[in-house]
Scaffold this active site. Structure first.
Site, PDB file in Angstrom:
ATOM      1  N   GLY A 291       4.317   1.172  -1.218  1.00 50.88           N
ATOM      2  CA  GLY A 291       5.447   1.075  -2.099  1.00 50.88           C
ATOM      3  C   GLY A 291       5.861  -0.328  -2.509  1.00 50.88           C
ATOM      4  O   GLY A 291       5.222  -1.079  -1.869  1.00 50.88           O
ATOM      5  N   PRO A 292       6.766  -0.541  -3.236  1.00 51.50           N
ATOM      6  CA  PRO A 292       7.079  -1.854  -3.689  1.00 51.50           C
ATOM      7  C   PRO A 292       8.185  -2.492  -2.708  1.00 51.50           C
ATOM      8  O   PRO A 292       8.662  -1.763  -1.887  1.00 51.50           O
ATOM      9  CB  PRO A 292       7.904  -1.619  -4.963  1.00 51.50           C
ATOM     10  CG  PRO A 292       8.476   0.019  -4.971  1.00 51.50           C
ATOM     11  CD  PRO A 292       7.698   0.603  -4.143  1.00 51.50           C
TER      12      PRO A 292
ATOM     13  N   GLY B  79       0.746  -1.059  -0.093  1.00 48.25           N
ATOM     14  CA  GLY B  79       0.073   0.099  -0.075  1.00 48.25           C
ATOM     15  C   GLY B  79       0.912   1.236  -0.062  1.00 48.25           C
ATOM     16  O   GLY B  79       0.553   2.308  -0.221  1.00 48.25           O
TER      17      GLY B  79
ATOM     18  N   ASP C 195      -4.701  -3.790  10.189  1.00 49.42           N
ATOM     19  CA  ASP C 195      -4.810  -4.202   8.780  1.00 49.42           C
ATOM     20  C   ASP C 195      -4.523  -5.752   8.575  1.00 49.42           C
ATOM     21  O   ASP C 195      -3.738  -6.189   7.736  1.00 49.42           O
ATOM     22  CB  ASP C 195      -3.696  -3.326   8.090  1.00 49.42           C
ATOM     23  CG  ASP C 195      -4.116  -3.372   6.429  1.00 49.42           C
ATOM     24  OD1 ASP C 195      -5.387  -3.865   5.996  1.00 49.42           O
ATOM     25  OD2 ASP C 195      -3.369  -3.173   5.543  1.00 49.42           O
TER      26      ASP C 195
END
Length: 494
Positions: free
Chosen positions: A184-185, A182, A296
């Site tokens: 960044g890679p 969510g 989350d």
């Protein structure tokens, strides 16, 4: 002295002074260092005394070799005259690690005679190279903007150099990209010491992104558990922010269950994954020094190691909470499909929001499908809704992934009932995660009152013009394997 013999009692800052911690790995970064232990600002050993009643006599070992026997600083200084004493020793430094050990062998004062009487002390230690260094002579000084990232964090993380991580990931090659989070890679990399790592690049264009970076470090640095992913360190380079984690071979649970290259997970493996996830959350909520709400909980934030043990990851949204308060009021953040109703609608956050997310993930583990799938027939699109329909018809076994030719029926029913308890509309009806662990493990019976959630069935459409409201209540009895509907109410509305 007895209090610090146990390494767990050492301050976290001293971890890096022990062998096998990150500071002795990888390429050397600095060529010298100095430690000021107190006393005047000089860079040699000396023998200050406040009062001269104490005696300190040591054998001094450097790199495991005794270099001074019965070393008495007071005697070397010529009494209590406070004359600086400097001793130099040439040693070989390997693996970026130097060990200086002051060994008290019973020849000096064992205890403090009076308050304020400590005897002679080592004031400072320095290490300087006898060659022309090829690395920095002095540790870098982060600018004030970077320093503020770690304000308020008790356990400061190990800091990697950006070049080190760039080399490890082959300049963040697309071939090494593990996925896109969510914020960044994430890239796979290998450090010079052979450790395989996962490097998360955070997008910090906004203050929001920076806060995720700090939250993740502060949270994961403060907790350790076999079902939590391990943080190796971080990197701050200008505006770049990166997190470095242990690499887990089997990637995320959602990829393993219903990804393109999904794994063939047996029922016993799935059950163990579910229990492990529950234990990790129970630790965060009830057992760790800090009380933490993950916020989350979803299958993509559960990683699997080489033995398929689950590890909770991605603590960028985590919140600390005070269990004396009923709830936190906070902005809603998380992932649709896993959000508890009271949190999604009103921003009321408790640890029961994680319990709800766990219930959804556990249903995904049983069924081998995501919580929503529009390619399926209408009644199966939403996993929670489908699970409830099967429960009401006493057909829970139909929830099991078709890929599973064998499974334990008792465990499936037990796990399904736990899922229904965890996803109740009212947070007070959801069990604690420690109770979830006990129910899954069979240590206690799965009992409680579960009501068909209003968020699923408050309105059930018969056609485009009419609808009805419905509710179903079921009481789970530990002696009732067939789970009959003991109480069923259906009311027509509007």
């Amino acid at each position: 002295m007895n209090d610090i013999r146990n390494s767990s009692a050492l301050p976290s800052e001293l971890n890096c002074l022990q062998r096998d911690f990150p500071c002795d790995r990888g390429s050397p970064r600095y060529s010298n260092f100095g430690i000021n232990c107190g006393g005047p600002r000089i860079t040699s050993s000396n023998g200050p005394t406040w009062r001269s009643l104490g005696r300190r006599v040591f054998d001094i070992y450097i790199q495991g070799n005794r270099v001074f026997e019965d070393f008495d600083i007071k005697r070397e200084a010529g009494g209590a005259s406070f004359s600086p004493v400097s001793k130099e020793v040439m040693v070989q430094v390997s693996n970026n690690y130097i060990e200086i050990h002051l060994f008290w062998s019973g020849k000096g004062t064992c205890c403090v005679p009076d308050d304020g009487t400590f005897g002679p002390l080592i004031s400072a230690i320095t290490a300087t190279p006898n060659f022309i260094p090829r690395v920095n002579n002095n540790p870098p000084s982060n600018n004030n903007k970077n320093k503020t990232d770690f304000l308020g964090i008790d356990a400061k993380p190990y800091t990697f150099g950006y070049e080190e991580l760039r080399d490890a990931t082959d300049d963040f090659s697309p071939a090494n990209k593990l996925g896109e989070g969510g914020f960044g890679p994430v890239y796979k990399g290998t450090l010079e010491d052979g450790r395989v790592i996962a490097v998360k690049q955070l997008s910090i264009a906004s203050q929001h992104g920076r806060s995720q970076f700090v939250a993740e470090i502060a949270t994961i640095s403060a907790v350790q558990h076999r079902n939590l992913v391990k943080l190796y360190g971080c990197c701050i380079d200008g505006e770049k922010r990166l997190l470095v984690y242990e690499y887990l071979e089997n990637k995320s649970l959602d990829q393993a269950l219903f990804g393109t290259n999904r794994l063939s997970l047996t029922w016993s493996t799935r059950f163990d994954i579910c229990v492990g996830l529950a234990r990790g959350l129970a630790y965060l909520h009830e057992e760790s020094r800090l009380r933490i709400i993950h916020r989350d909980v979803k299958s993509s934030n559960v990683l699997l190691d080489s033995d398929l043990n689950p590890k909770i990851s991605d603590f960028g949204l985590a919140k600390l909470y005070d269990d004396k308060k009923t709830h936190l009021s906070t902005r809603v953040a998380g992932t649709f499909g896993y959000l508890a109703p009271e949190y999604a609608m009103w921003g009321h956050l408790t640890e029961k929001a994680d319990v709800f997310g766990f219930g959804v993930v556990a249903l995904e583990i049983i069924s081998g499908r995501p919580n929503s799938d529009s390619s399926l027939e209408d009644e199966k699109i939403y996993l929670l809704n489908w699970a409830w329909k099967l429960h009401e018809d006493n057909r829970e076994l139909e929830l099991v992934d078709e890929e599973l030719s064998e499974f334990d029926e008792t465990e499936v029913k037990r796990m399904t009932r736990v899922c229904l308890l965890c996803t109740q509309t009212s947070s007070t009806q959801r069990p604690s995660m420690s109770r979830v662990v006990a129910m899954l493990s069979g240590d206690i019976e799965v009992t409680g009152v579960i009501t068909r959630p209003e968020y699923l069935t408050f309105f059930e459409f018969d056609d485009s013009t009419t609808f009805k409201s419905a509710s179903t209540t079921s009481i789970i009895s530990p002696h009732d394997s067939s789970l009959p509907m003991l109480h069923h109410i259906m009311g027509e509305g509007m």
